[in-house]
Design a protein around this motif. Structure first.
Motif, PDB file in Angstrom:
ATOM      1  N   ALA A   1       7.438   1.882 -16.709  1.00  0.00           N
ATOM      2  CA  ALA A   1       8.262   1.145 -15.740  1.00  0.00           C
ATOM      3  C   ALA A   1       8.701   2.050 -14.598  1.00  0.00           C
ATOM      4  O   ALA A   1       8.695   1.642 -13.424  1.00  0.00           O
ATOM      5  N   HIS A   2       9.066   3.297 -14.914  1.00  0.00           N
ATOM      6  CA  HIS A   2       9.440   4.250 -13.872  1.00  0.00           C
ATOM      7  C   HIS A   2       8.258   4.509 -12.936  1.00  0.00           C
ATOM      8  O   HIS A   2       8.408   4.534 -11.706  1.00  0.00           O
ATOM      9  N   SER A   3       7.085   4.723 -13.526  1.00  0.00           N
ATOM     10  CA  SER A   3       5.894   5.014 -12.726  1.00  0.00           C
ATOM     11  C   SER A   3       5.544   3.852 -11.812  1.00  0.00           C
ATOM     12  O   SER A   3       5.213   4.043 -10.636  1.00  0.00           O
ATOM     13  N   LEU A   4       5.616   2.642 -12.347  1.00  0.00           N
ATOM     14  CA  LEU A   4       5.281   1.470 -11.543  1.00  0.00           C
ATOM     15  C   LEU A   4       6.260   1.306 -10.388  1.00  0.00           C
ATOM     16  O   LEU A   4       5.864   0.994  -9.258  1.00  0.00           O
ATOM     17  N   SER A   5       7.547   1.544 -10.659  1.00  0.00           N
ATOM     18  CA  SER A   5       8.550   1.470  -9.591  1.00  0.00           C
ATOM     19  C   SER A   5       8.254   2.478  -8.492  1.00  0.00           C
ATOM     20  O   SER A   5       8.364   2.172  -7.296  1.00  0.00           O
ATOM     21  N   ALA A   6       7.873   3.697  -8.887  1.00  0.00           N
ATOM     22  CA  ALA A   6       7.560   4.729  -7.899  1.00  0.00           C
ATOM     23  C   ALA A   6       6.342   4.338  -7.066  1.00  0.00           C
ATOM     24  O   ALA A   6       6.327   4.493  -5.839  1.00  0.00           O
ATOM     25  N   LEU A   7       5.310   3.811  -7.731  1.00  0.00           N
ATOM     26  CA  LEU A   7       4.077   3.456  -7.025  1.00  0.00           C
ATOM     27  C   LEU A   7       4.297   2.314  -6.041  1.00  0.00           C
ATOM     28  O   LEU A   7       3.568   2.198  -5.049  1.00  0.00           O
ATOM     29  N   GLN A   8       5.273   1.491  -6.305  1.00  0.00           N
ATOM     30  CA  GLN A   8       5.563   0.386  -5.396  1.00  0.00           C
ATOM     31  C   GLN A   8       6.242   0.859  -4.109  1.00  0.00           C
ATOM     32  O   GLN A   8       6.413   0.071  -3.181  1.00  0.00           O
ATOM     33  N   HIS A   9       6.622   2.144  -4.064  1.00  0.00           N
ATOM     34  CA  HIS A   9       7.247   2.708  -2.860  1.00  0.00           C
ATOM     35  C   HIS A   9       6.466   3.894  -2.296  1.00  0.00           C
ATOM     36  O   HIS A   9       6.907   4.513  -1.329  1.00  0.00           O
ATOM     37  N   TYR A  10       5.322   4.209  -2.866  1.00  0.00           N
ATOM     38  CA  TYR A  10       4.684   5.501  -2.582  1.00  0.00           C
ATOM     39  C   TYR A  10       3.177   5.318  -2.467  1.00  0.00           C
ATOM     40  O   TYR A  10       2.544   4.701  -3.324  1.00  0.00           O
ATOM     41  N   SER A  11       2.620   5.856  -1.396  1.00  0.00           N
ATOM     42  CA  SER A  11       1.170   5.864  -1.208  1.00  0.00           C
ATOM     43  C   SER A  11       0.707   7.316  -1.142  1.00  0.00           C
ATOM     44  O   SER A  11       0.856   7.971  -0.097  1.00  0.00           O
TER      45      SER A  11
ATOM     46  N   GLU B   1      -6.131  12.423  -8.445  1.00  0.00           N
ATOM     47  CA  GLU B   1      -5.595  13.203  -9.576  1.00  0.00           C
ATOM     48  C   GLU B   1      -4.691  12.342 -10.444  1.00  0.00           C
ATOM     49  O   GLU B   1      -4.780  12.351 -11.680  1.00  0.00           O
ATOM     50  N   LEU B   2      -3.787  11.594  -9.813  1.00  0.00           N
ATOM     51  CA  LEU B   2      -2.867  10.732 -10.562  1.00  0.00           C
ATOM     52  C   LEU B   2      -3.627   9.660 -11.335  1.00  0.00           C
ATOM     53  O   LEU B   2      -3.295   9.364 -12.490  1.00  0.00           O
ATOM     54  N   LEU B   3      -4.659   9.094 -10.709  1.00  0.00           N
ATOM     55  CA  LEU B   3      -5.431   8.054 -11.383  1.00  0.00           C
ATOM     56  C   LEU B   3      -6.120   8.601 -12.621  1.00  0.00           C
ATOM     57  O   LEU B   3      -6.132   7.950 -13.683  1.00  0.00           O
ATOM     58  N   ARG B   4      -6.674   9.796 -12.510  1.00  0.00           N
ATOM     59  CA  ARG B   4      -7.321  10.426 -13.672  1.00  0.00           C
ATOM     60  C   ARG B   4      -6.320  10.637 -14.806  1.00  0.00           C
ATOM     61  O   ARG B   4      -6.603  10.341 -15.967  1.00  0.00           O
ATOM     62  N   ARG B   5      -5.120  11.109 -14.445  1.00  0.00           N
ATOM     63  CA  ARG B   5      -4.116  11.399 -15.472  1.00  0.00           C
ATOM     64  C   ARG B   5      -3.538  10.119 -16.075  1.00  0.00           C
ATOM     65  O   ARG B   5      -3.229  10.066 -17.269  1.00  0.00           O
ATOM     66  N   LEU B   6      -3.394   9.083 -15.252  1.00  0.00           N
ATOM     67  CA  LEU B   6      -2.914   7.809 -15.774  1.00  0.00           C
ATOM     68  C   LEU B   6      -3.920   7.223 -16.765  1.00  0.00           C
ATOM     69  O   LEU B   6      -3.540   6.655 -17.795  1.00  0.00           O
ATOM     70  N   LYS B   7      -5.192   7.362 -16.470  1.00  0.00           N
ATOM     71  CA  LYS B   7      -6.216   6.857 -17.381  1.00  0.00           C
ATOM     72  C   LYS B   7      -6.251   7.670 -18.676  1.00  0.00           C
ATOM     73  O   LYS B   7      -6.545   7.122 -19.752  1.00  0.00           O
ATOM     74  N   MET B   8      -5.966   8.943 -18.585  1.00  0.00           N
ATOM     75  CA  MET B   8      -5.824   9.748 -19.797  1.00  0.00           C
ATOM     76  C   MET B   8      -4.643   9.263 -20.628  1.00  0.00           C
ATOM     77  O   MET B   8      -4.708   9.167 -21.857  1.00  0.00           O
TER      78      MET B   8
ATOM     79  N   GLU C   1      -1.995  -0.761 -10.201  1.00  0.00           N
ATOM     80  CA  GLU C   1      -1.270  -0.641  -8.933  1.00  0.00           C
ATOM     81  C   GLU C   1      -1.812   0.516  -8.103  1.00  0.00           C
ATOM     82  O   GLU C   1      -2.000   0.386  -6.880  1.00  0.00           O
ATOM     83  N   LEU C   2      -2.097   1.648  -8.736  1.00  0.00           N
ATOM     84  CA  LEU C   2      -2.633   2.787  -8.002  1.00  0.00           C
ATOM     85  C   LEU C   2      -4.038   2.486  -7.493  1.00  0.00           C
ATOM     86  O   LEU C   2      -4.403   2.878  -6.369  1.00  0.00           O
ATOM     87  N   GLN C   3      -4.832   1.782  -8.287  1.00  0.00           N
ATOM     88  CA  GLN C   3      -6.158   1.382  -7.830  1.00  0.00           C
ATOM     89  C   GLN C   3      -6.058   0.451  -6.616  1.00  0.00           C
ATOM     90  O   GLN C   3      -6.862   0.543  -5.684  1.00  0.00           O
ATOM     91  N   ARG C   4      -5.069  -0.417  -6.640  1.00  0.00           N
ATOM     92  CA  ARG C   4      -4.866  -1.309  -5.493  1.00  0.00           C
ATOM     93  C   ARG C   4      -4.499  -0.507  -4.254  1.00  0.00           C
ATOM     94  O   ARG C   4      -5.037  -0.749  -3.162  1.00  0.00           O
ATOM     95  N   ILE C   5      -3.611   0.476  -4.417  1.00  0.00           N
ATOM     96  CA  ILE C   5      -3.181   1.297  -3.290  1.00  0.00           C
ATOM     97  C   ILE C   5      -4.368   2.066  -2.703  1.00  0.00           C
ATOM     98  O   ILE C   5      -4.515   2.181  -1.480  1.00  0.00           O
ATOM     99  N   MET C   6      -5.231   2.570  -3.588  1.00  0.00           N
ATOM    100  CA  MET C   6      -6.355   3.406  -3.163  1.00  0.00           C
ATOM    101  C   MET C   6      -7.591   2.586  -2.788  1.00  0.00           C
ATOM    102  O   MET C   6      -8.577   3.144  -2.307  1.00  0.00           O
ATOM    103  N   GLY C   7      -7.529   1.274  -3.039  1.00  0.00           N
ATOM    104  CA  GLY C   7      -8.679   0.437  -2.743  1.00  0.00           C
ATOM    105  C   GLY C   7      -9.821   0.630  -3.705  1.00  0.00           C
ATOM    106  O   GLY C   7     -11.000   0.466  -3.336  1.00  0.00           O
TER     107      GLY C   7
ATOM    108  N   ASP D   1     -12.251  -2.154 -12.344  1.00  0.00           N
ATOM    109  CA  ASP D   1     -13.048  -1.842 -13.530  1.00  0.00           C
ATOM    110  C   ASP D   1     -13.741  -0.494 -13.402  1.00  0.00           C
ATOM    111  O   ASP D   1     -14.758  -0.237 -14.041  1.00  0.00           O
ATOM    112  N   SER D   2     -13.191   0.417 -12.551  1.00  0.00           N
ATOM    113  CA  SER D   2     -13.787   1.726 -12.405  1.00  0.00           C
ATOM    114  C   SER D   2     -13.719   2.482 -13.711  1.00  0.00           C
ATOM    115  O   SER D   2     -12.713   2.407 -14.435  1.00  0.00           O
ATOM    116  N   PRO D   3     -14.765   3.221 -14.109  1.00  0.00           N
ATOM    117  CA  PRO D   3     -14.760   3.923 -15.398  1.00  0.00           C
ATOM    118  C   PRO D   3     -13.730   5.022 -15.421  1.00  0.00           C
ATOM    119  O   PRO D   3     -13.357   5.580 -14.394  1.00  0.00           O
TER     120      PRO D   3
END
Length: 210
Positions: free
Chosen positions: A155-165, A173-180, A194-200, A204-206
Motif C-alpha cells: 500500500a505504501h509503494s502504490l501510494s508513492a507510485l501514484q505521485h512519482y514518475s 530497476e524498481l520494476l525488476r525488484r518489484l517482480k522479485m 502501476e509502474l508498468q503503466r507509468i513506464m508504458g 504481461d512483460s516477463p
C-alpha cells in the motif's frame, strides 16, 4: 525503566491500545512481561525528536528492521525436542512480530507524509526482504502478521507510485525488484501494474530477475 511519554497527540497511545486489544483476542493471553516488551518495542518509532531526519536515513531504518527481526528470533525458545515454530514459540515471538509490523507501518507513513516517494519505495522493498526472512510458523494462521506486513508495504509503494514518475533507468530497476518481491507475496502486483503503466510497459512483460 524510565517513564515513557505515550501522549503523542493521543495517536500513538491509541495504536498501542489497539495492538494490545488485538493481543487480547488471541487464544492464549500474553503475560505481563510480554506486554511490557511489546510496548517498549512499539514506542521506539516515536522516541526520536526529529522523525523527519531519522526517516530520511534509510540506513537507520534498515538497522531498525534488522534489530526487530533479530528480537523475533531471540525470543523463540530453542529446544532439541519438538518444533520451535509451534504455537508456544509463536506466543513468545508475537510481541516482537507486532513491533516489526509497526515499524514497517509507521516509518513508511512518515516517509509518505514527507513526500519522499523514492525513499518510500526503497524502504518498502527493503522491509519486504526482512519480512520474507521472518519465521514460518507451523500453524498457517500464525503467518498472518507476515501477510499484513506485505499488504502494508504494498500500500505504501502504490501510494508513492501514484505521485512519482521515476527516470527510465530507475524505473527499470524498481520494476525488476518489484517482480522479485512478487515471489514472496502477490500483494505487490498492483504496484507492478502501476509502474508498468507509468513506464508504458505491457502488463504481461516477463519477469527479469537478472
Amino acid at each position: 525503566m524510565q517513564s515513557l511519554d505515550l501522549s503523542v497527540g493521543g495517536t500513538w497511545a491509541g495504536r498501542i491500545e489497539e495492538q494490545c486489544e488485538k493481543m487480547d483476542e488471541q487464544d492464549t493471553p500474553l503475560s505481563k512481561q510480554q506486554l511490557v516488551q511489546l510496548i517498549r518495542s512499539l514506542i521506539l518509532v516515536e522516541q526520536s525528536q526529529e522523525p523527519r531526519i531519522m526517516a530520511s536515513d534509510l540506513k537507520y531504518l534498515q538497522d531498525d528492521l534488522q534489530l526487530k527481526k533479530t528480537n523475533v528470533y531471540r525470543s523463540i525458545p530453542y529446544s532439541r525436542f519438538g518444533s520451535n515454530r509451534d504455537a508456544h514459540c509463536y506466543r513468545k515471538a508475537y510481541p516482537h512480530l507486532v513491533a516489526f509490523k509497526v515499524s514497517c507501518q509507521e516509518w513508511g507513513q512518515v516517509l509518505l507524509r514527507n513526500k519522499e516517494w523514492d525513499a518510500v519505495l526503497e524502504h518498502s522493498l527493503m522491509a519486504w526482504r526482512y519480512t520474507s526472512e521472518l519465521p514460518q510458523w507451523d500453524t498457517a494462521s500464525h503467518n498472518g502478521l507476515r501477510e499484513q506486513c506485505y499488504s502494508i508495504l504494498a500500500a505504501h509503494s502504490l501510494s508513492a507510485l501514484q505521485h512519482y514518475s521515476p527516470e527510465p533507468s530507475r524505473g527499470r530497476e524498481l520494476l525488476r525488484r518489484l517482480k522479485m518481491a512478487q515471489l514472496y507475496s502477490q500483494s505487490i502486483v498492483p504496484c507492478i501494474q502501476e509502474l508498468q503503466r507509468i513506464m508504458g510497459c505491457p502488463d504481461d512483460s516477463p519477469m527479469d530477475t537478472k
